[in-house]
Scaffold this motif. Structure first.
Motif, short mmCIF file in Angstrom:
data_model
loop_
_atom_site.label_atom_id
_atom_site.label_comp_id
_atom_site.label_asym_id
_atom_site.label_seq_id
_atom_site.Cartn_x
_atom_site.Cartn_y
_atom_site.Cartn_z
N TRP A 121 0.83 -1.21 0.00
CA TRP A 121 0.00 0.00 0.00
C TRP A 121 0.86 1.26 0.00
O TRP A 121 0.60 2.21 -0.75
CB TRP A 121 -0.92 -0.03 1.22
CG TRP A 121 -1.86 1.16 1.29
CD1 TRP A 121 -2.92 1.43 0.50
CD2 TRP A 121 -1.78 2.23 2.24
NE1 TRP A 121 -3.53 2.59 0.88
CE2 TRP A 121 -2.85 3.12 1.95
CE3 TRP A 121 -0.91 2.53 3.30
CZ2 TRP A 121 -3.07 4.28 2.69
CZ3 TRP A 121 -1.15 3.68 4.04
CH2 TRP A 121 -2.21 4.54 3.73
N LEU A 122 1.92 1.26 0.82
CA LEU A 122 2.78 2.44 0.87
C LEU A 122 3.61 2.59 -0.40
O LEU A 122 3.77 3.70 -0.93
CB LEU A 122 3.72 2.35 2.08
CG LEU A 122 3.08 2.52 3.47
CD1 LEU A 122 4.11 2.26 4.56
CD2 LEU A 122 2.50 3.93 3.63
N ALA A 123 4.14 1.45 -0.90
CA ALA A 123 5.05 1.51 -2.05
C ALA A 123 4.34 1.86 -3.34
O ALA A 123 4.85 2.63 -4.15
CB ALA A 123 5.80 0.19 -2.19
N LYS A 124 3.13 1.32 -3.54
CA LYS A 124 2.45 1.48 -4.83
C LYS A 124 1.27 2.45 -4.80
O LYS A 124 1.38 3.56 -5.32
CB LYS A 124 2.06 0.10 -5.37
CG LYS A 124 3.31 -0.75 -5.69
CD LYS A 124 2.96 -2.03 -6.40
CE LYS A 124 4.24 -2.77 -6.83
NZ LYS A 124 3.96 -4.02 -7.53
N PRO A 125 0.13 2.11 -4.20
CA PRO A 125 -0.98 3.07 -4.21
C PRO A 125 -0.63 4.44 -3.63
O PRO A 125 -1.05 5.47 -4.15
CB PRO A 125 -2.06 2.37 -3.38
CG PRO A 125 -1.78 0.92 -3.53
CD PRO A 125 -0.28 0.83 -3.58
N MET A 126 0.15 4.45 -2.55
CA MET A 126 0.52 5.73 -1.93
C MET A 126 1.69 6.41 -2.62
O MET A 126 2.02 7.56 -2.33
CB MET A 126 0.85 5.52 -0.45
CG MET A 126 -0.34 5.11 0.39
SD MET A 126 -1.65 6.36 0.38
CE MET A 126 -0.82 7.69 1.23
N GLY A 127 2.39 5.67 -3.51
CA GLY A 127 3.47 6.26 -4.29
C GLY A 127 4.74 6.54 -3.53
O GLY A 127 5.59 7.33 -3.98
N VAL A 128 4.95 5.89 -2.37
CA VAL A 128 6.15 6.14 -1.57
C VAL A 128 7.36 5.43 -2.18
O VAL A 128 8.51 5.83 -1.97
CB VAL A 128 5.93 5.70 -0.11
CG1 VAL A 128 7.18 5.93 0.73
CG2 VAL A 128 4.75 6.45 0.49
N GLY A 129 7.13 4.36 -2.95
CA GLY A 129 8.22 3.63 -3.58
C GLY A 129 8.93 2.70 -2.62
O GLY A 129 8.34 2.26 -1.62
N PRO A 130 10.21 2.38 -2.87
CA PRO A 130 10.95 1.45 -2.00
C PRO A 130 10.97 1.88 -0.53
O PRO A 130 11.00 1.04 0.36
CB PRO A 130 12.37 1.46 -2.59
CG PRO A 130 12.18 1.86 -4.01
CD PRO A 130 11.03 2.82 -4.02
N GLN A 131 10.92 3.20 -0.29
CA GLN A 131 10.92 3.67 1.09
C GLN A 131 9.70 3.17 1.86
O GLN A 131 9.75 2.97 3.08
CB GLN A 131 10.98 5.21 1.14
CG GLN A 131 12.31 5.80 0.70
CD GLN A 131 12.48 5.83 -0.80
OE1 GLN A 131 11.58 5.45 -1.57
NE2 GLN A 131 13.64 6.30 -1.26
N GLY A 132 8.59 2.96 1.15
CA GLY A 132 7.40 2.42 1.79
C GLY A 132 7.62 1.01 2.32
O GLY A 132 7.07 0.63 3.36
N VAL A 133 8.44 0.25 1.60
CA VAL A 133 8.79 -1.10 2.05
C VAL A 133 9.57 -1.02 3.36
O VAL A 133 9.32 -1.79 4.30
CB VAL A 133 9.61 -1.83 0.97
CG1 VAL A 133 10.10 -3.18 1.49
CG2 VAL A 133 8.78 -2.01 -0.30
#
Length: 477
Positions: free
Chosen positions: A436-448
């Motif tokens: 959710w953070l990496a893709k829909p929210m657009g945070v990218g690898p940092q979301g992981v």
């Protein structure tokens, strides 16, 4: 319900306690003292010091390996990262089988039953060998397909297929290394476990640059050379382990009469292994999921992730040494019918671990970029790795407690509680949050990275709450 105890000061030592240097020497050469008696802080130190040094050498290997491989380019680092993700399944199975073996050995040693400890060790070794042979054949045949499944592109496949095939095929030495060292730790022979891992990784550190770059008389094998160096180092260590298990000079001594099929012990061990394997597979699958999500952002993202995780392993492995000391003390003290002493050992171990990892977190947060630049100068990799190192470090104080709690449950033989905790924290929280953070929210690898930090912190909180209930004290092993 017992309460956390305050840290014991050096002044709490008994009058006949040896001095600091003598204690260090005894710990590193192999202490023969009874860890179910005497000062708890000293018992933790005597066990933890060789275990921490053992894990520190393993963490040096993890960092050094990627240090040399990084000279081959981002594709090689990505190949190592993807293969390492596959190997975590091997590690999960090996650790899962090792946990009940260590718990059973520790319990028998606490009961002053060395014969029972030796028989438990033999059944654990036999079960691990059977699993390793099947996995070795399967892994060597399916290596390129497994890399493709993990998201490897054509360049990574060309570079890393032989690397993956060698390490997957030689997983037998991984199983034996993990299992035998768990036996030594459960028996209280932490110094032996330390020595064999130091020898294994010293061999690897010498052979790595020689076989990767073709130094001196060695052929230049590139990434394949790294796999061969690792296998030779680990294989040598396993031979030494078997020597020390059978020569009769340690707490646990395997003799010919112990090498028999014992269905009662084996079934008990396999029953406990279900929880041990499950909890590690759950955690491992979550890490594979994180790598798979990261791979969608390209090889640079995977390389950044790999370098950051290797540095984090550098910090966390010594903490696993402290956690393993807590597990040994729990098992031996429950065997000696001293559950309150077992609980006090856990609280004190967690406090010491928190102090250590908290200090490391400060260093990683403040100096993340310079540390990453020691391993790569790739402008596409540096910012991803730097963010990963800094973000995950924010949760180190929580991780310190979580690691001790998990290992304490395992040391008691309660392998199912960590399994349910892992299912909730990693599958119900970590993977969905990372996506959710990496893709829909657009945070990218940092979301992981944020998902990893949050889920591991949550694991610590849940583990502490469950540990305080005290049901682990009633586990039968």
């Amino acid at each position: 319900m017992s309460q956390p105890i305050e840290p014991q000061s050096p002044s709490s030592q008994t009058p006949d306690s040896p001095g600091l240097l003598a204690s260090i020497r005894e710990s590193l050469t192999g202490s023969q003292r009874d860890f179910t008696e005497g000062n708890i802080g000293r018992a933790i130190a005597m066990l933890a010091l060789p275990m921490v040094l053992e894990m520190m050498m393993e963490s040096v290997f993890a960092v050094a390996d990627v240090f040399f491989v990084a000279r081959l380019g981002a594709g090689a680092v990505a190949a190592v990262g993807l293969t390492e993700s596959l190997l975590t399944v091997i590690y999960a199975l090996a650790v899962g089988l090792s946990m009940p073996a260590a718990a059973m050995v520790a319990r028998r040693i606490g009961e002053k039953n060395p014969e029972g400890a030796a028989r438990a060790a033999v059944q654990g070794i036999g079960a691990s060998l059977a699993v390793a042979i099947v996995l070795g054949i399967t892994g060597s045949l399916l290596a390129p397909h497994l890399l493709t499944l993990m998201g490897a592109d054509a360049a990574v496949l060309e570079t890393g297929t032989n690397y993956a095939r060698i390490l997957l095929a030689s997983n037998c030495v991984i199983f034996m290394l993990f299992l035998n060292n768990a036996i030594f730790r459960g028996a209280g022979d932490a110094a032996i476990a330390m020595r064999v891992l130091w020898i294994a990784n010293a061999i690897n550190l010498v052979l790595d640059p020689c076989l990767i770059f073709g130094l001196g008389p060695f052929p230049e094998l590139g990434l394949t050379g790294a796999a061969i160096a690792t296998t030779i180092g680990r294989g040598t260590a396993v031979l030494l382990q078997l020597y020390w298990l059978t020569n009769g000079s340690r707490r646990i001594h395997i003799q010919r009469r112990h090498i028999t099929f014992d269905p009662t012990i084996l079934l008990r061990l396999l029953k406990l292994s279900i929880g041990g394997v499950a909890q590690n597979l759950v955690a491992t699958a979550s890490w594979i999921g994180l790598v798979r999500i990261t791979a969608a952002f390209g090889s640079s993202a995977v390389a950044g992730y790999t370098i950051a995780i290797r540095l984090i392993i550098f910090a966390l492995l010594p903490s696993w040494g402290m956690s393993n000391a807590a597990a040994t003390l729990v098992g031996q003290n429950l065997g000696a019918k001293k559950p309150d002493r077992a609980e006090k050992s856990v609280w004190l171990s967690g406090f010491y671990n928190m102090l250590f990892l908290g200090s490391v977190a400060v260093i990683f947060i403040l100096f993340a970029s310079p540390l990453i630049k020691l391993f790569t100068q790739d402008p596409a990799v540096i910012p991803i790795a730097t963010d990963g190192l800094r973000i995950i470090s924010f949760g180190f104080i929580f991780y310190a407690w979580g690691m001790v709690m998990v290992q304490s449950f395992n040391g008691a033989g309660d392998t199912m509680t960590p399994t349910w905790v892992n299912l909730f924290c990693f599958w119900a929280v970590q993977i969905p949050l990372a996506w959710w953070l990496a893709k829909p929210m657009g945070v990218g690898p940092q979301g992981v990275f944020w998902a990893a930090a949050i889920s591991y912190s949550l694991e610590a909180v849940v583990g502490l709450l469950l540990f305080r209930r005290g049901t682990w004290k009633k586990q039968v092993v």
